[in-house]
Design a protein around this motif. Structure first.
Motif, PDB file in Angstrom:
ATOM      1  N   ASP A 134      -6.346  37.146 -27.327  1.00 50.31           N
ATOM      2  CA  ASP A 134      -7.138  38.189 -27.302  1.00 50.31           C
ATOM      3  C   ASP A 134      -6.757  39.253 -28.157  1.00 50.31           C
ATOM      4  O   ASP A 134      -5.487  39.355 -28.696  1.00 50.31           O
ATOM      5  CB  ASP A 134      -6.653  38.761 -25.844  1.00 50.31           C
ATOM      6  CG  ASP A 134      -7.719  40.049 -25.289  1.00 50.31           C
ATOM      7  OD1 ASP A 134      -8.654  40.268 -26.134  1.00 50.31           O
ATOM      8  OD2 ASP A 134      -7.330  40.473 -24.617  1.00 50.31           O
ATOM      9  N   VAL A 135      -7.609  40.202 -28.765  1.00 53.65           N
ATOM     10  CA  VAL A 135      -7.352  41.137 -29.551  1.00 53.65           C
ATOM     11  C   VAL A 135      -6.775  42.262 -28.964  1.00 53.65           C
ATOM     12  O   VAL A 135      -5.636  43.081 -29.391  1.00 53.65           O
ATOM     13  CB  VAL A 135      -8.558  41.481 -30.521  1.00 53.65           C
ATOM     14  CG1 VAL A 135      -8.309  42.727 -31.494  1.00 53.65           C
ATOM     15  CG2 VAL A 135      -9.126  40.391 -31.239  1.00 53.65           C
ATOM     16  N   GLN A 170       0.973  35.693 -20.977  1.00 56.74           N
ATOM     17  CA  GLN A 170       0.190  37.175 -20.719  1.00 56.74           C
ATOM     18  C   GLN A 170       0.553  38.112 -21.583  1.00 56.74           C
ATOM     19  O   GLN A 170      -0.098  39.120 -21.252  1.00 56.74           O
ATOM     20  CB  GLN A 170       0.775  37.450 -19.087  1.00 56.74           C
ATOM     21  CG  GLN A 170       0.085  36.470 -18.123  1.00 56.74           C
ATOM     22  CD  GLN A 170       0.154  37.208 -16.931  1.00 56.74           C
ATOM     23  OE1 GLN A 170       1.161  37.544 -16.430  1.00 56.74           O
ATOM     24  NE2 GLN A 170      -0.794  37.088 -16.026  1.00 56.74           N
ATOM     25  N   SER A 171       1.269  37.868 -22.430  1.00 59.81           N
ATOM     26  CA  SER A 171       1.614  38.915 -23.509  1.00 59.81           C
ATOM     27  C   SER A 171       1.817  38.363 -24.937  1.00 59.81           C
ATOM     28  O   SER A 171       2.534  37.231 -25.108  1.00 59.81           O
ATOM     29  CB  SER A 171       2.720  39.975 -23.112  1.00 59.81           C
ATOM     30  OG  SER A 171       3.759  39.331 -23.280  1.00 59.81           O
ATOM     31  N   PRO A 172       1.533  39.192 -25.857  1.00 52.66           N
ATOM     32  CA  PRO A 172       1.912  38.609 -27.253  1.00 52.66           C
ATOM     33  C   PRO A 172       3.608  38.572 -27.352  1.00 52.66           C
ATOM     34  O   PRO A 172       3.776  37.601 -27.993  1.00 52.66           O
ATOM     35  CB  PRO A 172       1.525  39.563 -28.157  1.00 52.66           C
ATOM     36  CG  PRO A 172       0.787  40.809 -27.409  1.00 52.66           C
ATOM     37  CD  PRO A 172       0.770  40.212 -25.979  1.00 52.66           C
ATOM     38  N   PHE A 173       4.104  39.106 -26.664  1.00 48.47           N
ATOM     39  CA  PHE A 173       5.739  39.073 -26.853  1.00 48.47           C
ATOM     40  C   PHE A 173       6.439  37.767 -26.169  1.00 48.47           C
ATOM     41  O   PHE A 173       6.984  37.142 -26.847  1.00 48.47           O
ATOM     42  CB  PHE A 173       6.325  40.295 -26.189  1.00 48.47           C
ATOM     43  CG  PHE A 173       6.069  41.475 -26.685  1.00 48.47           C
ATOM     44  CD1 PHE A 173       6.186  42.067 -27.854  1.00 48.47           C
ATOM     45  CD2 PHE A 173       5.408  42.425 -25.927  1.00 48.47           C
ATOM     46  CE1 PHE A 173       5.793  43.252 -28.492  1.00 48.47           C
ATOM     47  CE2 PHE A 173       4.785  43.643 -26.314  1.00 48.47           C
ATOM     48  CZ  PHE A 173       5.062  44.095 -27.853  1.00 48.47           C
ATOM     49  N   GLU A 174       5.723  37.338 -24.908  1.00 48.83           N
ATOM     50  CA  GLU A 174       5.839  36.177 -24.528  1.00 48.83           C
ATOM     51  C   GLU A 174       5.606  35.057 -25.496  1.00 48.83           C
ATOM     52  O   GLU A 174       6.448  33.918 -25.790  1.00 48.83           O
ATOM     53  CB  GLU A 174       5.081  35.942 -23.224  1.00 48.83           C
ATOM     54  CG  GLU A 174       5.555  36.517 -21.989  1.00 48.83           C
ATOM     55  CD  GLU A 174       4.612  36.333 -20.838  1.00 48.83           C
ATOM     56  OE1 GLU A 174       4.121  34.988 -20.943  1.00 48.83           O
ATOM     57  OE2 GLU A 174       4.526  36.948 -20.117  1.00 48.83           O
ATOM     58  N   LEU A 177      -7.095  34.314 -18.415  1.00 45.25           N
ATOM     59  CA  LEU A 177      -6.334  32.986 -18.324  1.00 45.25           C
ATOM     60  C   LEU A 177      -6.631  31.917 -17.357  1.00 45.25           C
ATOM     61  O   LEU A 177      -6.706  30.686 -17.856  1.00 45.25           O
ATOM     62  CB  LEU A 177      -4.804  33.536 -18.129  1.00 45.25           C
ATOM     63  CG  LEU A 177      -4.097  34.310 -19.136  1.00 45.25           C
ATOM     64  CD1 LEU A 177      -2.634  34.549 -18.583  1.00 45.25           C
ATOM     65  CD2 LEU A 177      -4.138  33.767 -20.325  1.00 45.25           C
ATOM     66  N   ASP A 178      -7.085  32.320 -16.332  1.00 42.36           N
ATOM     67  CA  ASP A 178      -7.737  31.052 -15.416  1.00 42.36           C
ATOM     68  C   ASP A 178      -8.944  30.610 -15.791  1.00 42.36           C
ATOM     69  O   ASP A 178      -9.249  29.293 -15.727  1.00 42.36           O
ATOM     70  CB  ASP A 178      -8.094  31.885 -13.969  1.00 42.36           C
ATOM     71  CG  ASP A 178      -6.715  32.292 -13.111  1.00 42.36           C
ATOM     72  OD1 ASP A 178      -5.533  31.585 -13.562  1.00 42.36           O
ATOM     73  OD2 ASP A 178      -6.865  33.054 -12.230  1.00 42.36           O
TER      74      ASP A 178
END
Length: 164
Positions: A59-60, A38-42, A14-15
């Motif tokens: 990201d996969v 940081q997560s697909p849920f977010e 991410l950075d």
């Protein structure tokens, strides 16, 4: 302004993406607004609340829900967003295109290839956002972008389009 969302479970990636997008924005004088998840849920929660993105970098391989599954859910809300998968595994490349992926980029991410990819995807976004007419003429079919059209005139049976 181009809205770009990126999602990866690794904070260092991410950075790195923040730095690459910042460099791209500076070098190309691009009007982009990046948002990190940081997560697909977010990411999915944000989209469900009404957030809209022109480009998503996913990201996969992530814990919980992988990027392909997240993209499948995102497509229920937005069929136009350009999804680019960034991953260290070529294993899911074919599967990524079943959800309408724009591109599948293997990590590590090199600045030169990333900048070329951003040039391409931003150009695709601007082409889709421009309003145009498709006309049939003697020479074939042509597209006229309305923001470049100054005026039209008819002389006898000919339509003349004057563009900037």
């Amino acid at each position: 302004m181009i809205q770009i969302g990126f999602c990866d479970d690794d904070p260092s990636v991410l950075d790195e993406l923040h730095e690459l997008l910042g460099s791209y924005r500076t070098e190309h004088n691009a009007d982009i607004a990046p948002t990190a998840f940081q997560s697909p849920f977010e990411l999915l929660a944000s989209i469900e609340k009404g957030a809209r993105f022109d480009i998503l970098l996913l990201d996969v391989l992530m814990p919980g829900e992988n990027g392909i599954e997240a993209a499948r859910e995102i497509r229920q809300y937005d069929s136009n967003v350009k999804i680019i998968f960034l991953t260290s595994s070529a294993e899911f490349a074919v599967q990524s295109y079943t959800v309408g992926a724009y591109f599948y980029q293997l990590k590590p991410i090199w600045p030169d290839s990333f900048f070329r990819l951003m040039d391409s995807v931003i150009a695709a976004c601007s082409r889709e956002s421009s309003v145009s007419l498709i006309l049939r003429c003697k020479t074939g079919i042509t597209r006229v972008e309305l923001d470049k059209l100054e005026y039209c005139e008819v002389i006898r049976r000919s339509l003349l389009l004057h563009k900037t």
